[in-house]
Design an enzyme around this catalytic site. Structure first.
Site, PDB file in Angstrom:
ATOM      1  N   GLY A 183       0.836  -1.208   0.000  1.00 25.22           N
ATOM      2  CA  GLY A 183       0.000   0.000   0.000  1.00 25.22           C
ATOM      3  C   GLY A 183       0.864   1.247   0.000  1.00 25.22           C
TER       4      GLY A 183
ATOM      5  N   ARG B 100       0.742  -4.881  -5.198  1.00 28.64           N
ATOM      6  CA  ARG B 100       0.756  -5.907  -4.147  1.00 28.64           C
ATOM      7  C   ARG B 100       1.137  -7.246  -4.783  1.00 28.64           C
ATOM      8  NH1 ARG B 100      -0.887  -4.023   0.625  1.00 28.64           N
ATOM      9  NH2 ARG B 100      -2.511  -2.436   0.772  1.00 28.64           N
TER      10      ARG B 100
ATOM     11  N   ASP C 251       5.415  -5.534   5.807  1.00 28.16           N
ATOM     12  CA  ASP C 251       5.734  -6.929   6.070  1.00 28.16           C
ATOM     13  C   ASP C 251       5.795  -7.790   4.792  1.00 28.16           C
ATOM     14  OD1 ASP C 251       6.064  -9.077   8.068  1.00 28.16           O
ATOM     15  OD2 ASP C 251       4.193  -9.803   7.171  1.00 28.16           O
TER      16      ASP C 251
ATOM     17  N   THR D 279       4.458   1.709   6.451  1.00 30.82           N
ATOM     18  CA  THR D 279       3.072   1.257   6.456  1.00 30.82           C
ATOM     19  C   THR D 279       2.304   2.111   7.447  1.00 30.82           C
ATOM     20  OG1 THR D 279       1.497  -0.424   7.176  1.00 30.82           O
ATOM     21  CG2 THR D 279       3.716  -0.692   8.013  1.00 30.82           C
TER      22      THR D 279
ATOM     23  N   ASP E 165      -0.032   1.145   9.010  1.00 31.97           N
ATOM     24  CA  ASP E 165      -0.497   0.254  10.081  1.00 31.97           C
ATOM     25  C   ASP E 165       0.481   0.219  11.267  1.00 31.97           C
ATOM     26  OD1 ASP E 165      -2.354  -0.286   8.145  1.00 31.97           O
ATOM     27  OD2 ASP E 165      -1.602  -2.272   7.658  1.00 31.97           O
TER      28      ASP E 165
ATOM     29  N   ASP F 243       2.715  -1.837  11.930  1.00 33.76           N
ATOM     30  CA  ASP F 243       2.682  -3.181  12.514  1.00 33.76           C
ATOM     31  C   ASP F 243       3.977  -3.972  12.301  1.00 33.76           C
ATOM     32  OD1 ASP F 243       2.395  -3.482   9.805  1.00 33.76           O
ATOM     33  OD2 ASP F 243       0.706  -4.869   9.897  1.00 33.76           O
TER      34      ASP F 243
ATOM     35  N   ARG G  45      -5.500  -3.106   9.432  1.00 32.82           N
ATOM     36  CA  ARG G  45      -5.515  -4.570   9.403  1.00 32.82           C
ATOM     37  C   ARG G  45      -5.633  -5.157  10.800  1.00 32.82           C
ATOM     38  NH1 ARG G  45      -2.122  -5.635   4.269  1.00 32.82           N
ATOM     39  NH2 ARG G  45      -3.879  -5.941   2.873  1.00 32.82           N
TER      40      ARG G  45
HETATM   41  O1  F6P Z   1      -1.537  -2.064   4.930  1.00 31.60           O
HETATM   42  C1  F6P Z   1      -2.001  -0.795   4.660  1.00 31.60           C
HETATM   43  C2  F6P Z   1      -3.491  -0.801   4.418  1.00 31.60           C
HETATM   44  O2  F6P Z   1      -3.887   0.541   4.195  1.00 31.60           O
HETATM   45  C3  F6P Z   1      -4.323  -1.453   5.517  1.00 31.60           C
HETATM   46  O3  F6P Z   1      -4.520  -0.630   6.631  1.00 31.60           O
HETATM   47  C4  F6P Z   1      -5.575  -1.768   4.751  1.00 31.60           C
HETATM   48  O4  F6P Z   1      -6.291  -2.832   5.341  1.00 31.60           O
HETATM   49  C5  F6P Z   1      -5.068  -2.159   3.410  1.00 31.60           C
HETATM   50  O5  F6P Z   1      -3.805  -1.550   3.262  1.00 31.60           O
HETATM   51  C6  F6P Z   1      -5.956  -1.753   2.265  1.00 31.60           C
HETATM   52  O6  F6P Z   1      -5.393  -2.206   1.098  1.00 31.60           O
HETATM   53  P1  F6P Z   1      -5.850  -1.778  -0.354  1.00 31.60           P
HETATM   54  O7  F6P Z   1      -5.294  -0.414  -0.628  1.00 31.60           O
HETATM   55  O8  F6P Z   1      -5.240  -2.816  -1.220  1.00 31.60           O
HETATM   56  O9  F6P Z   1      -7.346  -1.769  -0.359  1.00 31.60           O
END
Ligand code: F6P
Length: 370
Positions: free
Chosen positions: A13, A92, A124, A146, A148, A150, A192
């Protein structure tokens, strides 16, 4: 002078803070004085769209890859630290996807491009791929990013503070309208499995209730807290809920059943569910706002620009030292480094014992340990 070619890519992301890191990798690696001192002349190739860029490349010469490779120089990246997202693009893509393993193509293309090292900016998943590549002999350095937050072994991941600023600003906006109408606003954040965005976003914005994935909540208790607050004079309420949070005995809310190439499902929907449940029981008008990708968008805040700068510089220090297989990190107030192997598959989650108040469903009100 000896020459060495560095590749740089961004995966997973997007978020604010990535472009400052790219800028400072380029500026540091191409700095004249440092090149003289180090006795090495670097060249930097930006790889577009994360690992996808290294899979889809069909190299014959650099000129041919106009679309997937951008040779970077100081002039190109001069203003990048002001912008959100990633100027290199991202994906991704998992080259080690068991259903479609493309890792051989990545290895072959790193070789064909003559990359002596690769700087990988990711979370990660992306750094997990980076680690696997180190085991195949590629010289990799990781930079953590990130929203997150995390990743373990670092107190900071790029993008987090900017996302917190978005949460805080949006909650500030909601307050005036919530107060005018005596409403409850349930604000769903990303993150997440990790509650950092909800917890620290809720703390920064002064939310009344904060619900995180690390602690299953009771809907009854949420309603009780709200009604108590109203009896105590509250005109309106802000409830911040992480997308990965769930009620006791319930399951996580997901947007669709498809998983991405790293096996992740997309969370979402808990906010809407909760707003309905609260309204049903308390009879107070409740609305839900899903902050979604707004949290990842916009210009990096000052902190992300600075941390991007420090991480970018540290990554080049590691390349210069030939100290590969490491991630740059921020720990206990210092920029440092950790082995990539210590970072992978060990999510950094909120510690309920020390960082969350399970009675108030909020941040703690005692902080100093005795
Ligand atoms: O990992 C970053 C994040 O923004 C998470 O918080 C979220 O769940 C996910 O990516 C959303 O992903 P996408 O942009 O693929 O919808």
């Amino acid at each position: 002078m000896k020459k060495s070619r560095i590749g740089i890519l961004t995966g997973g992301g997007d978020c604010a803070g990535i472009n400052p890191a790219i800028k400072w990798v380029v500026k540091t690696a191409l700095d004249d004085r440092l090149q003289r001192e180090r006795g090495i002349q670097y060249e930097i190739l930006g790889i577009r769209d994360g690992w996808m860029g290294l899979i889809n490349l069909e190299p014959a010469s650099l000129e041919v890859h106009g679309h997937s490779i951008i040779p970077l120089n100081q002039e190109i990246v001069r203003t990048w630290d002001r912008y959100g997202g990633t100027m290199l693009g991202t994906s991704r893509t998992n080259p080690y996807n068991p259903k479609d393993d493309q890792s051989k193509a990545v290895l072959a293309n790193i070789e064909k491009l003559g990359l002596e090292s690769v700087i990988v900016i990711g979370g990660d998943d992306t750094l997990g791929v980076a680690y696997k590549l180190t085991q195949e002999g590629v010289n990799v350095i990781g930079i953590p990013k990130t929203i997150d937050k995390d990743l373990p072994e670092t107190d900071y991941t790029l993008g987090f503070e900017t996302a917190l600023n978005v949460i805080t600003e949006e909650v500030d906006r909601l307050r005036t309208t919530a107060g005018s109408h005596k409403r409850i606003f349930v604000v769903e954040t990303m993150g997440r499995e990790a509650g950092w965005l909800a917890l620290e976003g809720g703390e920064s914005s002064g939310a009344f209730i904060i619900l995180i994935p690390e602690y299953d909540f009771s809907i009854k208790k949420v309603n009780k807290l709200i009604l108590e607050g109203r009896r105590g004079g509250a005109r309106y309420d802000i409830v911040v809920v992480a997308e990965g949070a769930k009620p006791v005995g319930g399951s996580k809310f997901t947007r669709d059943i498809e998983v991405d190439s790293f096996g992740h499902i997309t969370f979402g929907g808990i906010g809407e569910f909760l707003a309905k449940e609260i309204r049903k029981s308390t009879k107070i008008e409740s609305r839900c706002i899903v902050l979604s990708h707004l949290q990842r968008g916009g210009a990096p805040c000052a902190y992300d620009r600075r941390m991007g700068r420090y991480f970018g510089i540290a990554a080049v220090d590691l390349v210069a030292r030939k100290d590969f297989g490491k991630m740059v990190s921020y720990k206990n107030g210092k920029i440092t480094t950790v082995p990539l192997k210590d970072v992978i598959g060990r999510p950094n989650l909120v510690n309920i014992e020390t960082q969350y108040d399970i009675e108030r469903y909020n941040g703690r009100r005692t902080i100093l340990s005795t």
